[in-house]
Design an enzyme around this catalytic site. Sequence first.
Site, short mmCIF file in Angstrom:
data_model
loop_
_atom_site.label_atom_id
_atom_site.label_comp_id
_atom_site.label_asym_id
_atom_site.label_seq_id
_atom_site.Cartn_x
_atom_site.Cartn_y
_atom_site.Cartn_z
CG ASP A 154 14.81 3.03 -4.76
OD1 ASP A 154 14.07 3.84 -5.33
OD2 ASP A 154 15.37 3.26 -3.67
CB CYS B 171 8.96 13.81 3.06
SG CYS B 171 8.86 12.07 3.51
CB CYS C 229 2.28 8.63 6.26
SG CYS C 229 3.54 7.98 5.13
CB CYS D 56 -7.76 6.94 0.53
SG CYS D 56 -6.07 6.32 0.39
CB CYS E 282 2.46 14.06 7.75
SG CYS E 282 4.03 14.60 7.02
CB CYS F 250 -2.12 3.54 6.46
SG CYS F 250 -3.15 3.08 5.04
CB CYS G 13 -9.25 7.49 5.52
SG CYS G 13 -7.97 7.21 6.75
CB CYS H 159 9.61 9.12 8.53
SG CYS H 159 8.14 9.54 9.50
#
Length: 298
Positions: free
Chosen positions: A126, A206, A235, A180, A190, A239, A183, A232
């Site tokens: 990162d 976001c 989402c 996905c 969100c 899932c 879905c 957060c």
Amino acid sequence: DIKRFIIEKSKELAIDIIGFTNAEPLNDIKGYLEYRRDNNINTEFEEADIDLRIDPNLTLPDCKSIIVLAMSYNVDYKKDKSDIIEGSLSRSSWGRDYHNVLKEKIEELSYELSKEIDFNYRCFVDTGPLVDRELAKKAGIGYYGKNCSIINKEYGSFIFIGYILTDLDIDTQEELEDNCGDCNLCIKACPTGALNGDYTMNPRICISYLTQTKEIIAEELLEKMGNKIYCCDTCQLVCPKNKGVKKSRHIEFIPENTSGIIDIEELLSMSNRQFEEKYGSMAGSWRGKNILKRNAII
């Protein structure tokens, strides 16, 4: 067999997932990055130079292959009920700072490999300019979900990603098809409507971004932040691909210091020293006490 050696050594180091890809530029996402830049929906945390974001050879000249690694942070933990005013922490900031945990493992893997073969490399968690999720997709770590997270078949999307740029010739792996289907639970869940439904998003609205930015937050977004102090998980929590997956075995990510929450009243009155002692080891501390205090006030 260098590839087999790397895979076996990664298992010894308790790295959950490993994949390999080539060093060709990430041209598939160049247009999207340009769109974000041109429409002012990129963030201050991103590398501004798009060429640096997509071309591994600008970071490591003569780069030939990229080893992509991932660790699950989906620890099996349930917090106790409390009487405090709770601020929510993303699971990514529950335990010890993942930058350090995964970087240590990647550096140890690189060291073990360097004892077997002479090679040049650079490793990142990162912290590099390249789009790590795109590298993970190319390396077969997982596929993009509509929530724009990388979803692994065994561990779901609660995974930390790191990578090693190398000048080694290593066979690459196949990309995975997205799974996905129809879905759209993450899109509906969100709070700010940041997910577009076409595997892209507006990162500027976001909540994970809002809890970290130093910019003024639009008034209409404030109440949608709820009690989130850092990032957060909404989402990901809704899932279906995160149901019934393997749990993380990494005790480093168990929230021993925080129980996965922040005491809002305590945070507002903490000194810098007290903050560092209690929260300094978590990933979310990088933004500093004042940004988290602002979120607590919100």
